[in-house]
Motif scaffolding. Structure first.
Motif, short mmCIF file in Angstrom:
data_model
loop_
_atom_site.label_atom_id
_atom_site.label_comp_id
_atom_site.label_asym_id
_atom_site.label_seq_id
_atom_site.Cartn_x
_atom_site.Cartn_y
_atom_site.Cartn_z
N THR A 159 26.47 49.82 62.67
CA THR A 159 26.69 50.39 62.09
C THR A 159 26.86 51.75 63.50
OG1 THR A 159 23.95 51.23 62.16
CG2 THR A 159 24.83 50.71 60.02
N ALA A 160 27.33 50.84 64.57
CA ALA A 160 27.35 51.62 66.09
C ALA A 160 28.49 52.26 65.59
CB ALA A 160 27.21 50.39 66.67
N ALA A 161 28.96 53.36 66.34
CA ALA A 161 29.61 54.14 66.35
C ALA A 161 31.35 53.67 66.69
CB ALA A 161 29.58 56.00 67.51
N ARG A 162 31.36 52.41 67.95
CA ARG A 162 31.92 53.02 68.94
C ARG A 162 31.87 50.61 68.67
NH1 ARG A 162 35.24 55.08 72.25
NH2 ARG A 162 35.70 53.86 73.08
N GLY A 163 30.99 49.86 68.76
CA GLY A 163 30.62 48.72 69.49
C GLY A 163 30.89 48.39 70.60
N TRP A 164 30.75 46.89 70.70
CA TRP A 164 30.68 46.50 71.89
C TRP A 164 31.59 44.63 72.00
CZ3 TRP A 164 26.13 47.89 69.32
CH2 TRP A 164 25.53 46.64 68.99
N VAL A 165 31.31 44.38 73.28
CA VAL A 165 32.02 43.07 73.14
C VAL A 165 30.40 42.46 73.88
CG1 VAL A 165 34.62 43.09 72.96
CG2 VAL A 165 32.95 43.07 75.13
N GLY A 166 30.19 41.12 73.66
CA GLY A 166 29.38 39.87 73.59
C GLY A 166 30.17 38.95 74.43
N TRP A 167 29.19 38.09 75.00
CA TRP A 167 29.73 36.39 75.16
C TRP A 167 28.30 36.24 75.63
CZ3 TRP A 167 32.47 40.17 78.14
CH2 TRP A 167 32.43 41.05 79.58
N GLU A 168 28.76 34.45 75.47
CA GLU A 168 27.53 33.51 76.70
C GLU A 168 28.12 32.70 76.74
OE1 GLU A 168 23.42 31.28 75.68
OE2 GLU A 168 24.72 32.20 73.85
N GLU A 169 28.36 32.21 77.94
CA GLU A 169 28.58 31.36 78.49
C GLU A 169 27.52 30.25 79.78
OE1 GLU A 169 32.29 31.23 80.96
OE2 GLU A 169 33.35 32.73 79.23
N PRO A 170 27.15 29.25 79.71
CA PRO A 170 28.11 28.35 78.13
C PRO A 170 27.09 28.25 77.47
CG PRO A 170 26.42 25.92 79.57
CD PRO A 170 26.58 27.96 80.04
N PRO A 171 27.37 28.32 75.94
CA PRO A 171 28.54 28.17 75.22
C PRO A 171 29.46 28.81 75.46
CG PRO A 171 27.05 28.32 72.81
CD PRO A 171 26.59 28.03 74.65
N ARG A 172 31.12 28.93 75.23
CA ARG A 172 31.97 29.24 75.76
C ARG A 172 32.10 30.04 73.97
NH1 ARG A 172 35.45 31.34 78.94
NH2 ARG A 172 37.73 30.70 77.89
N SER A 173 31.68 31.09 74.29
CA SER A 173 30.70 32.31 72.69
C SER A 173 31.32 33.41 73.09
CB SER A 173 29.75 32.11 71.61
OG SER A 173 29.74 32.35 70.88
N TYR A 174 32.08 33.99 72.46
CA TYR A 174 32.57 35.89 72.24
C TYR A 174 32.00 36.16 71.31
CZ TYR A 174 34.03 34.47 76.66
OH TYR A 174 34.67 34.10 78.02
N SER A 175 31.76 37.17 71.00
CA SER A 175 31.69 38.19 70.09
C SER A 175 32.32 39.46 70.23
CB SER A 175 30.14 37.63 69.46
OG SER A 175 29.54 38.78 70.51
N ILE A 176 32.84 40.58 68.90
CA ILE A 176 33.71 41.69 69.09
C ILE A 176 32.15 42.41 67.86
CG2 ILE A 176 34.99 43.29 68.26
CD1 ILE A 176 37.00 40.54 68.84
N ILE A 177 31.65 43.13 68.44
CA ILE A 177 30.88 44.32 67.18
C ILE A 177 31.52 45.15 66.74
CG2 ILE A 177 28.76 45.29 67.90
CD1 ILE A 177 28.98 41.89 69.22
N TYR A 178 31.33 45.73 66.03
CA TYR A 178 32.42 46.63 65.59
C TYR A 178 31.71 47.32 64.56
CZ TYR A 178 33.58 43.73 61.47
OH TYR A 178 33.68 43.37 60.06
N PRO A 179 32.23 48.40 64.47
CA PRO A 179 32.13 50.01 63.15
C PRO A 179 32.29 48.90 61.80
CG PRO A 179 33.20 51.03 65.16
CD PRO A 179 33.34 49.62 65.22
N CYS A 180 31.68 48.78 61.33
CA CYS A 180 31.38 48.89 59.94
C CYS A 180 32.37 49.65 58.70
CB CYS A 180 30.03 49.04 59.00
SG CYS A 180 30.23 48.98 57.14
N THR A 181 33.00 49.34 58.25
CA THR A 181 34.33 50.17 57.33
C THR A 181 33.25 51.59 57.02
OG1 THR A 181 35.64 48.31 57.19
CG2 THR A 181 35.79 50.33 56.38
N GLY A 182 34.13 52.44 57.10
CA GLY A 182 32.90 53.94 56.44
C GLY A 182 33.08 53.77 55.22
N TRP A 183 34.27 53.45 54.32
CA TRP A 183 34.20 53.97 53.07
C TRP A 183 33.23 53.09 51.64
CZ3 TRP A 183 36.82 50.33 48.89
CH2 TRP A 183 37.07 49.43 49.20
N LEU A 184 32.41 52.12 52.64
CA LEU A 184 32.02 50.98 52.09
C LEU A 184 30.34 51.16 52.28
CD1 LEU A 184 34.02 47.67 52.05
CD2 LEU A 184 33.78 48.75 50.13
N ALA A 185 30.36 52.37 52.95
CA ALA A 185 29.46 52.18 53.76
C ALA A 185 28.07 52.76 52.74
CB ALA A 185 28.92 53.89 54.99
N ALA A 186 28.55 53.77 51.81
CA ALA A 186 27.86 53.57 50.31
C ALA A 186 28.77 53.63 48.57
CB ALA A 186 26.76 55.09 50.63
#
Length: 319
Positions: A209-236
């Motif tokens: 539900t974040a307004a902007r989201g963020w990115v994250g990672w962990e090494e090792p393992p080589r793992s990356y993530s994009i956390i993004y705002p949920c699509t509004g028209w499906l929020a309810a």
């Protein structure tokens, strides 16, 4: 600007997942008040901030920690470690956070030489983990079943887009400042960061539900993530709740399905939004089709259902 170099094999392996920890951190960012807040977060805050403020009134750790760990343009890395596998429970994600050494967590705050004494004391990670666990247990978990359905519906919507427009259509504009630049380059934000090559990494895409989201990672393992705002028209659910008379006539779930189809949706999206089983939703769709209240059309690999003029008249008799 910061961008990632992403290989085609990374995109082929990438997957959408739902993360209870990511949503809890999104809620912490709303409580901290230093990040922009989305409409769902503002609604959530109105309901839950009083309990948070009452529980942590006078606590010497929480406010300084939130100001240091979640501030404009910054989110402490140890709070945003990507899940290792799809479907991880909150307890599994939290245990990984708690294993972060205090010195590492302190370095992730990025304020060397400017930290208050309470954040320099032993037990930083333990106290941060306790805070995250309390917010999850008392403020997020009670509404998690609905949130999970919302996030799953968002994922269905984006995977439908993937089948018709490819990864460029999915990634471009997924979060503010993010753009697909072509040639395997993904702009992840507008900050002046050095490029990162993640051509041999795992990539996860996580709605919150974040307004902007963020990115994250962990090494090792080589793992990356994009956390993004949920699509509004499906929020309810789209439109109003089914009229009581319609629910009595058709039954609550069938009336809900018909009302949701004011916007074209696939069977999988309806399952995610209603929480009902695939067989149950499919059975109601067949009845609504036979009654002439909904129709369907193919969109790429998906079949979308939507109200006919008769269906619209039934759900909105006064329109």
């Amino acid at each position: 600007m910061g961008f990632w170099q992403i290989g085609t094999d990374v995109l082929a392996r990438s997957r959408f997942v739902v993360s209870p920890l990511a949503e809890t951190v999104a809620c912490l960012s709303a409580l901290g008040g230093q990040h922009a807040r989305s409409a769902p977060q503002r609604e959530w805050l109105a309901a839950h901030r009083p309990a948070f403020d009452a529980h942590y009134a006078g606590d010497p750790f929480v406010r300084p920690f939130l100001r240091a760990a979640i501030r404009p343009g910054w989110l402490a890395d140890f709070l945003v470690i990507p899940p290792h596998t799809p479907g991880e429970t909150f307890s599994t994600e939290l245990a990984r956070l708690r294993r972060t050494p205090d010195a590492t967590a302190r370095s992730h705050l990025g304020l060397e030489g400017a930290l208050p004494d309470v954040l320099l004391a032993d037990g930083l990670t333990e106290r941060a983990g306790d805070l995250v666990e309390w917010v999850w247990s008392h403020l997020v978990r009670p509404g998690w079943p609905r949130l999970r359905r919302v996030f799953e519906a968002d994922i269905v919507s984006r995977t439908d887009r993937l089948s018709t427009g490819g990864w460029a259509a999915v990634l471009d504009g997924m979060r503010p400042g993010m753009r697909w630049l072509g040639d395997g380059r993904l702009q992840i934000n507008t900050y002046d960061y050095a490029p990162m090559d993640i051509s041999d990494a795992d990539l996860l895409l996580i709605p919150t539900t974040a307004a902007r989201g963020w990115v994250g990672w962990e090494e090792p393992p080589r793992s990356y993530s994009i956390i993004y705002p949920c699509t509004g028209w499906l929020a309810a659910p789209t439109g109003d709740a089914p009229p009581d008379a319609l629910a009595r006539l058709l039954g609550p779930l069938r009336a809900t399905v018909l009302t949701l189809l004011a916007t074209p949706l696939s069977t999988t999206q309806l399952v995610a939004l209603t929480g009902a089983g695939l067989g149950s939703v499919g059975g109601h769709l067949r009845v609504l089709l036979d009654a002439g209240l909904v129709t369907r059309r193919r969109s790429g690999r998906s079949v979308l259902y939507y109200q006919t003029p008769t269906g619209r008249a039934v759900t909105s008799p006064n329109a």
